[in-house]
Design an enzyme around this catalytic site. Structure first.
Site, PDB file in Angstrom:
ATOM      1  N   ARG A 239       0.457  -1.129   0.204  1.00  0.00           N
ATOM      2  CA  ARG A 239       0.135  -0.191  -0.157  1.00  0.00           C
ATOM      3  C   ARG A 239       0.355   1.194  -0.021  1.00  0.00           C
ATOM      4  O   ARG A 239       2.082   1.225   0.252  1.00  0.00           O
ATOM      5  CB  ARG A 239      -1.185   0.265   1.477  1.00  0.00           C
ATOM      6  CG  ARG A 239      -2.113  -0.716   0.807  1.00  0.00           C
ATOM      7  CD  ARG A 239      -3.218  -1.079   2.155  1.00  0.00           C
ATOM      8  NE  ARG A 239      -2.412  -2.002   2.921  1.00  0.00           N
ATOM      9  CZ  ARG A 239      -2.795  -2.978   4.010  1.00  0.00           C
ATOM     10  NH1 ARG A 239      -3.924  -2.090   4.794  1.00  0.00           N
ATOM     11  NH2 ARG A 239      -3.286  -3.766   4.522  1.00  0.00           N
ATOM     12  N   GLU A 384      -3.629  -9.276  19.239  1.00  0.00           N
ATOM     13  CA  GLU A 384      -5.641  -8.929  18.892  1.00  0.00           C
ATOM     14  C   GLU A 384      -6.320  -9.644  19.371  1.00  0.00           C
ATOM     15  O   GLU A 384      -7.658  -9.332  19.374  1.00  0.00           O
ATOM     16  CB  GLU A 384      -5.292  -8.559  17.008  1.00  0.00           C
ATOM     17  CG  GLU A 384      -4.523  -7.258  17.143  1.00  0.00           C
ATOM     18  CD  GLU A 384      -3.845  -6.773  15.509  1.00  0.00           C
ATOM     19  OE1 GLU A 384      -2.931  -7.445  15.720  1.00  0.00           O
ATOM     20  OE2 GLU A 384      -4.743  -5.876  15.085  1.00  0.00           O
TER      21      GLU A 384
END
Ligand code: AMP
Length: 400
Positions: A239, A384
């Site tokens: 990205r 997470e």
């Protein structure tokens, strides 16, 4: 309480089953190539591993395979599906949701409306929730959002300088992502330092295939580099991160690219991959730079420059910095990134013990600060899934 944490992607489904009484991971695994052909890898807590190609036409098939493995005699860790007390679902984009929520019809209906905000990430989550509902019946499900930690950003931070009606009409604003990770590591940092998180100014660098940096002030997300989508901010594996938005209109108007082509270029062909033409993987970039590949050296310089710039900018925006955190694949494992990304920041009080940095033990919290540093630089393994399991346990218990 046993909590099954699920992270659904468009063609994948990752899972971890936690025993929240012992805080132990009972099993974890990954279903891949859903809708293409199908493959599964499952590992039980004692190392029993199953790896095979299995037909996975959709997320329903994947959940069935996961349940089969978790309860089976050979690789199983529980007797039956009844031993799963709750499900925690990771959701990239929570839209208006400020916190994790119990999934009911209303929450699911709202979640469907967020599919437009995260067309790649949210539709598979809805599929995952529906598959669990179909196959596991009324086991309570909780959605935990990557965006919710950032809903504390003040208006002047989350608004883009665009006509205000775009915010009112389309909710175009900075949402921020990786919130579960930033929340987890910042809480860990405060716990490690024996301080109230409200008294710390923290810059948390989640650097992996996707990367974001967050400023945490008064225990809350104050600013973050990712924006309306996870494309914004620091350059990443594939990205671009932030670029002049006029490049987009130039490519469409002057070079004849379609919107979909530009979208793919910015999300899948840019970042380390685009600059080096070699790889999106940081280890490959470092290895190529080592061999003298010019564009790999440039990519390293680019990301280091951006990292220093964001750390400095966030320190300035918060009026100081007490703690700098490195986490995720690159942040936790790359001494090079930590070294080049903090070079010259002594004026802020950031100074690393380089010997420890180069010999940093893996998988544990490490204080890398030099003795004369005024900012604590910490490496903190993110988790997470555990955070999702914790939220799920808390919300399900509260709903009883
Ligand atoms: P993540 O998306 O958090 O899994 O991180 C993936 C990134 O971490 C990739 O760019 C990897 O090259 C990088 N990474 C993983 N392990 C290491 C390592 N031991 N040293 C340097 N980079 C690593």
């Amino acid at each position: 309480m046993n909590v099954l944490v699920i992270n659904s992607g468009s063609s994948s489904l990752k899972y971890q089953l936690f025993d929240m009484d012992t805080k132990k991971v009972l099993a974890k695994g990954l279903c891949e190539r859903i809708g293409i052909d199908g493959a599964v890898k499952h590992t039980a807590w004692d190392g029993r591993t199953y790896k095979n190609e299995v037909t996975l036409n959709n997320h329903d098939d994947a959940i069935k395979v996961v349940i089969g493995l978790l309860t089976g005699s050979e690789y199983g860790v529980i007797d039956s599906v009844k031993d799963i007390d709750a499900i925690g679902q990771r959701v990239a984009h929570g839209g208006k949701f400020k916190e994790s929520v119990l999934v009911d019809d209303e929450a699911l209906a709202y979640l469907r409306t967020t599919e437009k905000l995260a067309p790649l990430h949210n539709p598979p989550v809805v599929k995952g929730i529906e598959a669990c509902k179909k196959i596991m019946g009324n086991v309570p499900q909780v959605t935990v959002f990557d965006t919710s930690f950032h809903t504390t950003m003040p208006e002047h931070v989350y608004l883009f300088p665009l006509p205000y009606e775009l915010y009112e009409k389309y909710q175009i604003k900075r949402y921020g992502f990786h919130g579960t990770s930033h929340r987890y590591v910042s809480a860990k940092a405060a716990e490690f330092l024996g301080k109230d998180i409200k008294d710390l100014k923290i810059v948390s660098c989640h650097l992996g295939n996707g990367s974001s940096i967050t400023a945490i002030k008064d225990g809350k997300s104050f600013d973050t580099t990712m924006g309306f989508t996870p494309l914004d901010g620091i350059m990443m594996g594939t990205r671009s991160g932030s670029i002049d938005p006029a490049v987009v209109t130039y490519l469409i108007k002057d070079e004849g690219m379609t919107a979909a082509e530009v979208d793919s270029l910015l999300n899948k062909k840019s970042g380390f991959l685009g600059v080096t033409g070699i790889s999106s993987d940081w280890r490959d970039v470092c290895a190529a730079a080592e061999k003298g590949e010019h564009m790999a050296v440039v990519a390293k310089n680019m990301v280091a420059h951006q990292l220093r710039k964001y750390i400095g900018a966030f320190a300035a925006a918060m009026g100081g910095i007490d703690v700098l955190i490195f986490t995720a694949g690159i942040g936790e494992n790359s001494d090079q990134m930590r070294e080049i990304g903090t070079e010259g920041l002594e004026f802020l009080g950031i100074k690393l013990n380089q010997e420890l940095n180069h010999n940093c033990p893996r998988g544990e919290l490490v204080d890398l600060s030099a003795p004369d540093a005024t900012v604590k630089t910490l490496v903190i393994p993110t988790d997470e899934e555990y955070m999702i399991a914790l939220d799920t346990e808390r919300i399900v218990n509260a709903s009883k």
